[in-house]
Design a protein around this motif. Structure first.
Motif, PDB file in Angstrom:
ATOM      1  N   GLN A  41       0.840  -1.188   0.000  1.00 33.11           N
ATOM      2  CA  GLN A  41       0.000   0.000   0.000  1.00 33.11           C
ATOM      3  C   GLN A  41       0.877   1.239   0.000  1.00 33.11           C
ATOM      4  O   GLN A  41       1.992   1.222   0.510  1.00 33.11           O
ATOM      5  CB  GLN A  41      -0.922   0.005   1.228  1.00 33.11           C
ATOM      6  N   VAL A  42       0.379   2.301  -0.602  1.00 33.05           N
ATOM      7  CA  VAL A  42       1.113   3.560  -0.703  1.00 33.05           C
ATOM      8  C   VAL A  42       0.348   4.656   0.003  1.00 33.05           C
ATOM      9  O   VAL A  42      -0.870   4.750  -0.106  1.00 33.05           O
ATOM     10  CB  VAL A  42       1.339   3.938  -2.177  1.00 33.05           C
ATOM     11  N   GLN A  43       1.058   5.490   0.711  1.00 30.24           N
ATOM     12  CA  GLN A  43       0.475   6.659   1.362  1.00 30.24           C
ATOM     13  C   GLN A  43       1.117   7.901   0.785  1.00 30.24           C
ATOM     14  O   GLN A  43       2.335   7.965   0.613  1.00 30.24           O
ATOM     15  CB  GLN A  43       0.711   6.604   2.869  1.00 30.24           C
ATOM     16  N   MET A  44       0.302   8.898   0.464  1.00 30.77           N
ATOM     17  CA  MET A  44       0.782  10.171  -0.043  1.00 30.77           C
ATOM     18  C   MET A  44       0.678  11.190   1.091  1.00 30.77           C
ATOM     19  O   MET A  44      -0.413  11.445   1.588  1.00 30.77           O
ATOM     20  CB  MET A  44      -0.062  10.636  -1.224  1.00 30.77           C
ATOM     21  N   VAL A  45       1.798  11.761   1.488  1.00 28.93           N
ATOM     22  CA  VAL A  45       1.832  12.710   2.595  1.00 28.93           C
ATOM     23  C   VAL A  45       2.200  14.083   2.062  1.00 28.93           C
ATOM     24  O   VAL A  45       3.231  14.244   1.414  1.00 28.93           O
ATOM     25  CB  VAL A  45       2.843  12.276   3.670  1.00 28.93           C
ATOM     26  N   GLN A  46       1.369  15.066   2.338  1.00 30.17           N
ATOM     27  CA  GLN A  46       1.564  16.420   1.832  1.00 30.17           C
ATOM     28  C   GLN A  46       2.103  17.359   2.913  1.00 30.17           C
ATOM     29  O   GLN A  46       1.815  17.191   4.105  1.00 30.17           O
ATOM     30  CB  GLN A  46       0.241  16.996   1.315  1.00 30.17           C
ATOM     31  N   PHE A  47       2.853  18.375   2.455  1.00 31.53           N
ATOM     32  CA  PHE A  47       3.385  19.402   3.338  1.00 31.53           C
ATOM     33  C   PHE A  47       3.210  20.751   2.644  1.00 31.53           C
ATOM     34  O   PHE A  47       3.178  20.851   1.428  1.00 31.53           O
ATOM     35  CB  PHE A  47       4.876  19.167   3.601  1.00 31.53           C
TER      36      PHE A  47
ATOM     37  N   CYS B 144       5.026  16.849  -1.487  1.00 36.46           N
ATOM     38  CA  CYS B 144       4.291  15.612  -1.297  1.00 36.46           C
ATOM     39  C   CYS B 144       5.291  14.457  -1.459  1.00 36.46           C
ATOM     40  O   CYS B 144       6.175  14.522  -2.317  1.00 36.46           O
ATOM     41  CB  CYS B 144       3.183  15.510  -2.344  1.00 36.46           C
ATOM     42  N   VAL B 145       5.135  13.431  -0.651  1.00 37.79           N
ATOM     43  CA  VAL B 145       6.015  12.268  -0.784  1.00 37.79           C
ATOM     44  C   VAL B 145       5.170  11.008  -0.755  1.00 37.79           C
ATOM     45  O   VAL B 145       4.222  10.891   0.037  1.00 37.79           O
ATOM     46  CB  VAL B 145       7.095  12.250   0.309  1.00 37.79           C
ATOM     47  N   ALA B 146       5.501  10.079  -1.644  1.00 38.24           N
ATOM     48  CA  ALA B 146       4.848   8.781  -1.683  1.00 38.24           C
ATOM     49  C   ALA B 146       5.642   7.805  -0.830  1.00 38.24           C
ATOM     50  O   ALA B 146       6.843   7.633  -1.030  1.00 38.24           O
ATOM     51  CB  ALA B 146       4.765   8.277  -3.116  1.00 38.24           C
ATOM     52  N   ILE B 147       4.951   7.166   0.101  1.00 34.01           N
ATOM     53  CA  ILE B 147       5.594   6.244   1.039  1.00 34.01           C
ATOM     54  C   ILE B 147       4.946   4.875   0.915  1.00 34.01           C
ATOM     55  O   ILE B 147       3.729   4.758   0.948  1.00 34.01           O
ATOM     56  CB  ILE B 147       5.449   6.751   2.488  1.00 34.01           C
ATOM     57  N   GLY B 148       5.786   3.835   0.773  1.00 29.83           N
ATOM     58  CA  GLY B 148       5.251   2.482   0.699  1.00 29.83           C
ATOM     59  C   GLY B 148       5.947   1.661  -0.361  1.00 29.83           C
ATOM     60  O   GLY B 148       7.057   1.957  -0.775  1.00 29.83           O
TER      61      GLY B 148
ATOM     62  N   THR C 113       5.413  25.740 -11.156  1.00 27.87           N
ATOM     63  CA  THR C 113       6.386  24.799 -11.686  1.00 27.87           C
ATOM     64  C   THR C 113       6.320  23.494 -10.914  1.00 27.87           C
ATOM     65  O   THR C 113       6.423  23.490  -9.680  1.00 27.87           O
ATOM     66  CB  THR C 113       7.813  25.360 -11.609  1.00 27.87           C
ATOM     67  N   LEU C 114       6.147  22.421 -11.660  1.00 29.64           N
ATOM     68  CA  LEU C 114       6.115  21.084 -11.070  1.00 29.64           C
ATOM     69  C   LEU C 114       7.505  20.467 -11.158  1.00 29.64           C
ATOM     70  O   LEU C 114       8.155  20.534 -12.200  1.00 29.64           O
ATOM     71  CB  LEU C 114       5.121  20.209 -11.834  1.00 29.64           C
ATOM     72  N   SER C 115       7.948  19.858 -10.060  1.00 23.95           N
ATOM     73  CA  SER C 115       9.218  19.142 -10.093  1.00 23.95           C
ATOM     74  C   SER C 115       9.110  17.888  -9.238  1.00 23.95           C
ATOM     75  O   SER C 115       8.231  17.783  -8.376  1.00 23.95           O
ATOM     76  CB  SER C 115      10.369  20.024  -9.597  1.00 23.95           C
ATOM     77  N   ARG C 116      10.013  16.962  -9.515  1.00 22.72           N
ATOM     78  CA  ARG C 116       9.949  15.689  -8.816  1.00 22.72           C
ATOM     79  C   ARG C 116      11.360  15.171  -8.547  1.00 22.72           C
ATOM     80  O   ARG C 116      12.261  15.331  -9.369  1.00 22.72           O
ATOM     81  CB  ARG C 116       9.173  14.681  -9.658  1.00 22.72           C
ATOM     82  N   ASP C 117      11.536  14.564  -7.397  1.00 20.60           N
ATOM     83  CA  ASP C 117      12.792  13.930  -7.017  1.00 20.60           C
ATOM     84  C   ASP C 117      12.441  12.553  -6.465  1.00 20.60           C
ATOM     85  O   ASP C 117      12.050  12.426  -5.306  1.00 20.60           O
ATOM     86  CB  ASP C 117      13.531  14.771  -5.975  1.00 20.60           C
ATOM     87  N   ASN C 118      12.570  11.544  -7.306  1.00 16.01           N
ATOM     88  CA  ASN C 118      12.163  10.181  -6.961  1.00 16.01           C
ATOM     89  C   ASN C 118      10.684  10.168  -6.558  1.00 16.01           C
ATOM     90  O   ASN C 118       9.827  10.450  -7.384  1.00 16.01           O
ATOM     91  CB  ASN C 118      13.057   9.625  -5.859  1.00 16.01           C
ATOM     92  N   ALA C 119      10.380   9.856  -5.298  1.00 16.57           N
ATOM     93  CA  ALA C 119       8.988   9.754  -4.874  1.00 16.57           C
ATOM     94  C   ALA C 119       8.473  11.039  -4.233  1.00 16.57           C
ATOM     95  O   ALA C 119       7.377  11.048  -3.682  1.00 16.57           O
ATOM     96  CB  ALA C 119       8.836   8.601  -3.895  1.00 16.57           C
TER      97      ALA C 119
END
Length: 116
Positions: A1-7, A22-26, A67-73
């Motif tokens: 299962q994956v949890q999305m945690v926002q800050f 936001c980070v995806a955990i799981g 601007t959208l950016s991503r670093d792994n999850a």
């Protein structure tokens, strides 16, 4: 299962900037897409920005300002030149393939209020 945690989120004045995280955990096998959506009371949730391997799509209303950016999850939304009409609950979203299934996951939501 994956949890999305926002800050992030909060109250800012027009013209100011804010960054959402936001980070995806799981158990994450492959992230097919990640993005941000927003919703105001009485209206449908709308796309703000979404990134896939093919590129990033922005809503017309935020082009040139967000601007959208991503670093792994981890996913980020840099919001500049904020306007009162950007006021909404913002949700991160991810399309993830895990060990055996592919699902869409949502963060808990974070309020952004732009007001003087």
């Amino acid at each position: 299962q994956v949890q999305m945690v926002q800050f992030g989120g909060g109250l800012v004045q027009p013209g100011e900037s804010l960054t959402l995280s936001c980070v995806a955990i799981g158990t994450i096998g492959r992230i097919n897409a990640m993005g941000w959506y927003r919703q105001v009371p009485g209206k449908e949730r709308e796309l703000v920005a979404r990134g896939t391997s093919g590129g990033t799509v922005y809503a017309d209303s935020v082009k040139g300002r967000f601007t959208l950016s991503r670093d792994n999850a981890a996913l980020y939304l840099q919001m500049n030149s904020l306007k009162p009409e950007d006021t909404a609950m913002y949700y991160c979203n991810a399309d993830i393939t895990g060990a055996t299934t592919r699902d869409v996951f949502w963060g808990q939501g974070t309020q952004v209020t732009v007001s003087s």
